[in-house]
Scaffold this motif. Structure first.
Motif, PDB file in Angstrom:
ATOM      1  N   LYS A   1      53.140  32.332  52.747  1.00  0.00           N
ATOM      2  CA  LYS A   1      52.105  33.159  52.125  1.00  0.00           C
ATOM      3  C   LYS A   1      51.733  32.598  50.759  1.00  0.00           C
ATOM      4  CE  LYS A   1      51.052  37.554  52.023  1.00  0.00           C
ATOM      5  NZ  LYS A   1      50.870  39.004  52.323  1.00  0.00           N
ATOM      6  N   ASP A   2      50.454  32.772  50.369  1.00  0.00           N
ATOM      7  CA  ASP A   2      49.979  32.240  49.097  1.00  0.00           C
ATOM      8  C   ASP A   2      50.279  33.162  47.927  1.00  0.00           C
ATOM      9  OD1 ASP A   2      48.928  30.159  50.562  1.00  0.00           O
ATOM     10  OD2 ASP A   2      46.967  31.132  50.787  1.00  0.00           O
ATOM     11  N   VAL A   3      50.532  34.431  48.213  1.00  0.00           N
ATOM     12  CA  VAL A   3      50.816  35.411  47.162  1.00  0.00           C
ATOM     13  C   VAL A   3      52.125  36.124  47.501  1.00  0.00           C
ATOM     14  CG1 VAL A   3      48.418  35.783  46.472  1.00  0.00           C
ATOM     15  CG2 VAL A   3      49.362  37.099  48.359  1.00  0.00           C
ATOM     16  N   TRP A   4      52.762  36.696  46.491  1.00  0.00           N
ATOM     17  CA  TRP A   4      54.105  37.270  46.731  1.00  0.00           C
ATOM     18  C   TRP A   4      54.073  38.745  47.120  1.00  0.00           C
ATOM     19  CZ3 TRP A   4      55.285  41.311  43.573  1.00  0.00           C
ATOM     20  CH2 TRP A   4      54.593  41.396  42.362  1.00  0.00           C
ATOM     21  N   TRP A   5      52.857  39.355  47.258  1.00  0.00           N
ATOM     22  CA  TRP A   5      52.795  40.760  47.651  1.00  0.00           C
ATOM     23  C   TRP A   5      52.277  40.936  49.064  1.00  0.00           C
ATOM     24  CZ3 TRP A   5      49.844  38.742  43.587  1.00  0.00           C
ATOM     25  CH2 TRP A   5      48.494  38.488  43.876  1.00  0.00           C
TER      26      TRP A   5
ATOM     27  N   ARG B   1      36.509  48.497  52.045  1.00  0.00           N
ATOM     28  CA  ARG B   1      35.649  49.611  51.612  1.00  0.00           C
ATOM     29  C   ARG B   1      35.844  49.895  50.127  1.00  0.00           C
ATOM     30  NH1 ARG B   1      34.964  48.090  55.780  1.00  0.00           N
ATOM     31  NH2 ARG B   1      33.436  46.993  54.533  1.00  0.00           N
ATOM     32  N   LEU B   2      37.060  49.653  49.636  1.00  0.00           N
ATOM     33  CA  LEU B   2      37.344  49.861  48.215  1.00  0.00           C
ATOM     34  C   LEU B   2      36.959  48.635  47.385  1.00  0.00           C
ATOM     35  CD1 LEU B   2      40.885  51.568  48.531  1.00  0.00           C
ATOM     36  CD2 LEU B   2      38.684  52.683  48.054  1.00  0.00           C
ATOM     37  N   ASN B   3      36.313  47.666  48.053  1.00  0.00           N
ATOM     38  CA  ASN B   3      35.861  46.435  47.405  1.00  0.00           C
ATOM     39  C   ASN B   3      37.018  45.589  46.863  1.00  0.00           C
ATOM     40  OD1 ASN B   3      33.913  44.614  46.811  1.00  0.00           O
ATOM     41  ND2 ASN B   3      33.058  45.711  45.045  1.00  0.00           N
ATOM     42  N   ILE B   4      38.164  45.637  47.574  1.00  0.00           N
ATOM     43  CA  ILE B   4      39.290  44.771  47.222  1.00  0.00           C
ATOM     44  C   ILE B   4      39.225  43.553  48.140  1.00  0.00           C
ATOM     45  CG2 ILE B   4      41.805  44.569  47.070  1.00  0.00           C
ATOM     46  CD1 ILE B   4      41.857  47.660  46.802  1.00  0.00           C
ATOM     47  N   GLU B   5      39.097  42.372  47.542  1.00  0.00           N
ATOM     48  CA  GLU B   5      38.957  41.152  48.326  1.00  0.00           C
ATOM     49  C   GLU B   5      40.199  40.855  49.155  1.00  0.00           C
ATOM     50  OE1 GLU B   5      37.670  37.564  46.169  1.00  0.00           O
ATOM     51  OE2 GLU B   5      36.630  38.976  44.853  1.00  0.00           O
ATOM     52  N   ARG B   6      39.988  40.065  50.213  1.00  0.00           N
ATOM     53  CA  ARG B   6      41.094  39.625  51.056  1.00  0.00           C
ATOM     54  C   ARG B   6      42.151  38.929  50.189  1.00  0.00           C
ATOM     55  NH1 ARG B   6      41.809  34.429  54.783  1.00  0.00           N
ATOM     56  NH2 ARG B   6      44.011  34.766  55.114  1.00  0.00           N
ATOM     57  N   GLY B   7      43.406  39.387  50.357  1.00  0.00           N
ATOM     58  CA  GLY B   7      44.502  38.753  49.639  1.00  0.00           C
ATOM     59  C   GLY B   7      44.790  39.368  48.282  1.00  0.00           C
ATOM     60  N   LYS B   8      43.834  40.167  47.764  1.00  0.00           N
ATOM     61  CA  LYS B   8      44.093  40.855  46.488  1.00  0.00           C
ATOM     62  C   LYS B   8      44.980  42.073  46.762  1.00  0.00           C
ATOM     63  CE  LYS B   8      41.627  38.354  43.567  1.00  0.00           C
ATOM     64  NZ  LYS B   8      41.758  37.149  44.443  1.00  0.00           N
TER      65      LYS B   8
END
Ligand SMILES: CC(C)=CCC/C(C)=C/CC/C(C)=C/CC/C(C)=C/COC[C@@H](COP(=O)(O)O)OC/C=C(\C)CC/C=C(\C)CC/C=C(\C)CCC=C(C)C
Ligand SMILES: Nc1ccn([C@@H]2O[C@H](COP(=O)(O)OP(=O)(O)OP(=O)(O)O)[C@@H](O)[C@H]2O)c(=O)n1
Ligand SMILES: [Mg+2]
Length: 177
Positions: free
Chosen positions: A173-177, A113-120
């Motif tokens: 995981k592809d990202v560290w967060w 809803r906040l327009n944050i893409e998956r994984g961001k």
């Protein structure tokens, strides 16, 4: 004593940690929202919340409750105030794990809803969504003192980050967060 309170807090929330980590390890495949969009035209939840991850998360988290119940039954922690039968622990762990999966999905719903893409990244939301869900569901069957809730939320921010960095290093995981 603070360390006793800290241990009790981490012991309580452990099934939710394992549920969240297991969803990541075993997840993939069909997303829970079946690829559908919300009225804003963006994904309802996204590809990061799958049936396989959710089911394995709840299973592994509940299994941890069984292990916890058996350990308590053997009086491993007789100096601490852990009460309840093995079944009590299993039921609590099932609620904590289900709450963790639901909380993570709600977190993803909010991100979309906040327009944050998956994984961001969504700082604090990424770290706390699953634990808030777990605490809410867990509270139904085993309410804990409010200071424990605060300790769990504070420590989870760092434990989750640490867990993600380890998962990133392991290539899970592809990202560290
Ligand atoms: C034992 C049974 C029944 C099943 C085992 C299931 C299993 C494979 C569990 C793995 C647990 C583990 C130690 C994983 C380490 C590697 C790891 C962190 C993998 C994946 O992490 C993914 C990340 C995804 O999050 P996101 O989707 O929200 O982005 O998950 C973050 C990590 C955590 C939430 C915590 C993981 C940490 C633990 C499970 C152990 C840490 C526990 C403590 C420090 C408290 C110990 C306290 C007491 C009182 C024993
Ligand atoms: N119920 C769940 C939860 C997690 N996962 C898996 O665990 C990974 C990491 O979860 P998370 O970091 O929460 O998802 P993201 O991919 O970052 O997506 P979002 O931006 O929606 O949080 C997901 O990609 C997915 O493979 C899953 O399959 N099922
Ligand atoms: Mg998430």
């Amino acid at each position: 004593m603070f360390y006793k309170l800290l241990f009790a807090s981490l012991w309580y929330i452990l099934p939710a940690y394992v549920a969240n980590a297991s969803a990541c390890i075993f997840g993939g495949g069909t997303p829970v929202d079946l690829g559908k969009n919300f009225i804003d035209g963006r994904r309802l939840i996204g590809n990061g919340v799958t049936y396989k991850g959710s089911v394995f998360g709840i299973l592994c988290g509940t299994l941890v409750g069984l292990i916890q119940g058996i350990l308590v039954d053997f009086n491993i922690f007789n100096s601490l105030d852990f009460y309840g039968t093995v079944l009590d622990h299993v039921i609590l762990a099932f609620f904590l794990s289900t709450g963790a999966v639901v909380g993570d999905a709600v977190g993803s719903f909010i991100k979309r809803r906040l327009n944050i893409e998956r994984g961001k990244p969504a700082p604090l939301l990424d770290q706390l969504d699953f634990v808030i869900g777990a605490l809410a569901f867990g509270y139904i069957v085993a309410p804990i003192p409010h200071e424990m809730i605060i300790i769990i939320c504070l420590f989870t921010v760092f434990i989750h980050l640490l867990g993600n960095i380890i998962a990133y290093k392991l290539g899970i995981k592809d990202v560290w967060w």
